[in-house]
Scaffold this active site. Structure first.
Site, PDB file in Angstrom:
ATOM      1  NE  ARG A 186      -3.506   0.041   2.784  1.00 16.01           N
ATOM      2  CZ  ARG A 186      -4.119   0.217   3.963  1.00 16.01           C
ATOM      3  NH1 ARG A 186      -4.105  -0.757   4.861  1.00 16.01           N
ATOM      4  NH2 ARG A 186      -4.720   1.357   4.238  1.00 16.01           N
ATOM      5  CB  CYS A 246      -1.889   3.993   9.454  1.00 21.26           C
ATOM      6  SG  CYS A 246      -3.243   4.577  10.501  1.00 21.26           S
TER       7      CYS A 246
END
Length: 295
Positions: A186, A246
């Site tokens: 990611r 995050c």
């Protein structure tokens, strides 16, 4: 009282407390499970089926800023105080937080951080979470009785929370290290984001330390020497200020917890994290080996 200041407590410690009927006004246990919608898990329903005896459910989405366009952004101090007071938590309550994630720990550190952010240092994460509690054959219950409300006063440490504007300014000044706790794929832009309206990648200057690397194969917290080595290998200087990010401000708190265990409390969290950054930042501020953001 020494146990109240430990950031991580063992299943044995908590099971002894449960067995000795210590759960009550001085010790509250919270199931802080939260799952991305794509996992199709209902954390509240799972709690009602089984939980650590005496636990209450902490809903990260409920105890948040409902007016924000982004997921579970922080509530006001007043909202937090009312919410946790209704869970029977007062100024001298030791709070132990866990979740039911297959990782061992996922969302619990977010709630640990929220308590500390709002001025309550008597809070711990259960090492290994429900995964290890069950593996050790410790008791669970389907019964729940609402605790008597308590008076909780919340004060916020504003320097522990960073905004989109803060990160944007830091990209210009490069004053602060920023750690991104998402998976390597990611972060690099080679694996999809779990939210359909968001593409993967990272902002300039961020360093990747996936939250899973702070745990061993069983889901328990790594030893301090191993954690210290992780930061060193990532090139993060714990003596200098750093922030963490995050997907939506949940797993970033694993980095905060790890630094805290090494004697560096107060690492700041970018609350909006990647889900906000991707929507607001211009394409040149999205670094990706994949598709990237269209102008």
């Amino acid at each position: 009282m020494a146990a109240q200041t430990r950031a991580v407590v063992s299943g044995k410690w908590l099971s002894d407390a449960v067995r000795n009927n210590l759960v009550g006004p001085k010790l509250r246990v919270l199931d802080a499970s939260w799952y991305l919608p794509k996992l199709k898990r209902d954390a509240k329903a799972e709690f009602e089926q089984r939980h650590i005896p005496g636990a209450a459910f902490f809903d990260i989405d409920e105890c948040s800023d409902k007016n924000s366009a982004f997921d579970h952004m922080l509530p006001t101090p007043g909202h937090f105080a009312r919410y946790v007071g209704d869970l029977g938590i007062g100024a001298d309550t030791h709070v132990v937080v866990y979740d039911t994630s297959d990782f061992g720990s996922y969302s619990a550190p977010r709630v640990w951080w929220m308590f500390r952010l709002f001025g309550h240092s008597f809070v711990s994460v259960l090492d290994g979470g429900m995964k290890n509690w069950l593996a050790d054959g410790l008791p669970v219950s389907g019964e729940f009785s609402k605790p008597q409300s308590a008076d909780f006063k919340a004060t916020i440490s504003p320097s522990w929370v960073k905004s989109y504007e803060d990160v944007l300014e830091n990209i210009r000044t490069k004053q602060v290290q920023v750690v991104d706790a998402r998976s390597a794929g990611r972060f690099r832009g080679t694996e999809p984001e779990p939210r359909e309206d968001t593409l993967p990648g990272h902002f300039p200057g961020a360093v990747n330390m996936p939250f899973t690397t702070f745990m061993d194969a069983s889901g328990k917290q790594l030893g301090l020497e191993d954690v210290s080595r992780l930061f060193a290998d990532a090139g993060v200087d714990l003596e200098r200020p750093f922030w963490t990010s995050c997907g939506s401000g949940v797993t970033a708190c694993h980095v905060v917890l790890a630094a805290h265990l090494l004697g560096h409390p107060g690492v700041a969290v970018y609350d909006g994290s990647w889900s906000e950054w991707f929507k607001r930042a211009s394409p040149e501020l999205i670094i990706s080996e994949g598709e990237g953001k269209k102008a």
